[in-house]
Design an enzyme around this catalytic site. Sequence first.
Site, PDB file in Angstrom:
ATOM      1  N   SER A 247       0.817  -1.186   0.000  1.00  0.00           N
ATOM      2  CA  SER A 247       0.000   0.000   0.000  1.00  0.00           C
ATOM      3  C   SER A 247       0.867   1.258   0.000  1.00  0.00           C
ATOM      4  O   SER A 247       1.711   1.426  -0.867  1.00  0.00           O
ATOM      5  CB  SER A 247      -0.944  -0.062   1.198  1.00  0.00           C
ATOM      6  N   ASP A 473      -8.943  -4.248  -5.856  1.00  0.00           N
ATOM      7  CA  ASP A 473      -8.391  -3.665  -4.630  1.00  0.00           C
ATOM      8  C   ASP A 473      -9.156  -2.381  -4.317  1.00  0.00           C
ATOM      9  O   ASP A 473      -9.277  -1.497  -5.167  1.00  0.00           O
ATOM     10  CB  ASP A 473      -6.906  -3.347  -4.841  1.00  0.00           C
ATOM     11  N   HIS A 501      -7.357  -5.871  -0.398  1.00  0.00           N
ATOM     12  CA  HIS A 501      -6.234  -4.945  -0.496  1.00  0.00           C
ATOM     13  C   HIS A 501      -4.905  -5.685  -0.407  1.00  0.00           C
ATOM     14  O   HIS A 501      -4.614  -6.331   0.597  1.00  0.00           O
ATOM     15  CB  HIS A 501      -6.349  -3.916   0.635  1.00  0.00           C
TER      16      HIS A 501
END
Length: 533
Positions: A247, A473, A501
Site C-alpha cells: 500500500s 483492490d 487490499h
Amino acid sequence: MPVAPLRTAVLAAVLLLAGCTSAGRGTEPGDTTPRSSSSSSDGAGGAGSTGAAATPLQPLPAAVPAELAAYYAQHLDWQACDNGFQCTGFKVPTDYAHPGGGDLMLTAVRRPADGAGGQQRLGSLLLNPGGPGGSAVSYVESVAGGYQPVVRAAYDLVGLDPRGVGRSSPVSCLSGDRMDAFTAVDTTPTDQAATDRLVAADREFAAGCAQRAGTLLGHVSTVEAARDMDVLRALLGEPKLNYVGKSYGTLLGATYAGLFPGKVGRMVLDGAMDPSLDAFAGNRTQAGGFETAWASFAKDCAGRSDCPLGRSEQQAGQELDALLASLQGKPLPAGSGRTLTRAQAVTGVIEALYAEFLWPQLRSALAAAKSGDGGQLLHLSDAYYERSADGNYPNLMFANMAVNCLDLPAPFSSPTEVAAAVPAFQQASPHFGRDMAWMALTCGYWPVKATGTPHTVRAEGAGPIVVVGTVRDPATPYAWARSLAGQLASGQLITYQGDGHTAYGRDNDCVDSAVNHYLVEGRTPAAGLSCPK
C-alpha cells in the site's frame, strides 16, 4: 489508505496471519481511507493533474554527502526486546537540507534469518505495511513468525518505523475524546451549520497537530522517510536495499528507488500507489476503488441466505443508501453510551471492504444496524482508526494525515471547492463519493505547506522491481499498479484477479510463488503474469 486523506493500508499483520495479508485497518498497516490520504489514482477522469503533467523524480548523488557522513557511520546496538526480537535506534537529521539543525531518533526491529532447511542468509529485508502511519516495528513483530517460510529462512526481517510514526518520534494531534468527535462529525453536510461543524473539526485537527508536533510536522515527508531508509541500509551493512512494501509502503519504496536507483536490491511493491497523480485525482479514483469493492461484496452478499440487503447488487446498493440516509443527523445507539453516526457507518463499511474475511462481519453489522443497533458498525469504524476499548487512539491517523498533507498540495481549500467537486466524486463512487470528497478537505487547513508534488518514478539503473496489483483492490485501485509498473524502467507487474487490499501473503500460490522465487532466487516473474483468484 485513504485524503481526507484516505489511509491506504494497515491490516496486513492481521490479514497475513489469517492467511490474507493485505492492508487496511487494524494492524497491517498500510495505507487508510476516510479522512486520511492524498493517495494517488488511476487517472480516470476528474479534474486535477495526472501523470502527463508530472515530472520525473531525480536521483540523489550516489556518494554520501560529507555533511551526512556521521549519520552513515553510526553503529547499531541491537538489544533483545519484545518476545525475542532485537531492537535498535539511530539518528537522522530532522532536515536533510540543514543536517546541523537537530536530529530525530528512529527505531527499528529485526527477526534474524532462521536458516531453515539449510537456506543461506541473503541479508536484510525491510518490510513496510503502509499507512502512511502504520508501524513497521509492530508489523514485523506481528507477522514475522507467520511470514513466508522460505523468505524467513533467508532474510533478517527488519521493520523501521518511519519518522513521525510509532516509535520513531511520533506525531500527535488530538486527545481520545476529541478524536471521537472528529471521527463522528458529519461528512455529508446539507446546510451551513453542518458545514461549519465539519470545517471546525478539520481546523481543530490541524491546529492540534501544529501544537503537539511542532517543527516535526514539516519533516515527515515520504522523500525524507526514504532517505532515512538509506541510512539504515548502510548501517545494516547492506550494499543494496531489499524491500517489501504494501500500500503506502509501495510509494515509500518507489520513492527510495527513484532517489537511489543504484542501491535497489530485490524490491516488491504490493498494492501500488501511483506517484504521478495529484490529490484530487488520487482521492477521486480511490473512491472508485471502494465502489468497485462494494459491488463485489454486494454481488456476493445477494447470493447468501444471511444477506440483509436483498437479492441483487442493485437492491443492496439501495439498502445501503437508505441506511446511511437514515443516519443523517440521527445516530443509532451503539452500546456503552456511544452512538453510530453516518460518517462512522461509512468508515465501518470501508473497513470491511479491505478484506474478504471481513465480509461476513459486514453482513452482520449491516443487519444489526437495520434493526436499530449500530454497535457492530461502530466496532468496524473503531478498528479502522485503531481506537482502543478505553477510548485512546494510536499515532496511526495523526501520522497519516501529517504525511499526506505534506506530500501533496491539498485537493481543496474551501467548502465551496468541495461542493463543486462532489458530482465528479459521485460519478466515480455513487455510494461513497460524496463522503470522500468532504473527507478530503482536512489538508486545506494544514498549518504546513506541502513540500511534494506529483511525479513519475523511473529509477533508471535499478534491477527488476516487482509490482503487484489486485484487480478489485479497494484502497489502491489496480490502475495505479499498472501505472507504477509502466513508469519504472525495470517494473514487472503481477496481476491478481481477486478482491481485497494487496495480494502477496494471502495464500494465493501463484502470487506467493512468483514473489518468493524473486526474493530468494532473484528469478523475475514471467512477463504479464496473471494469477487467478
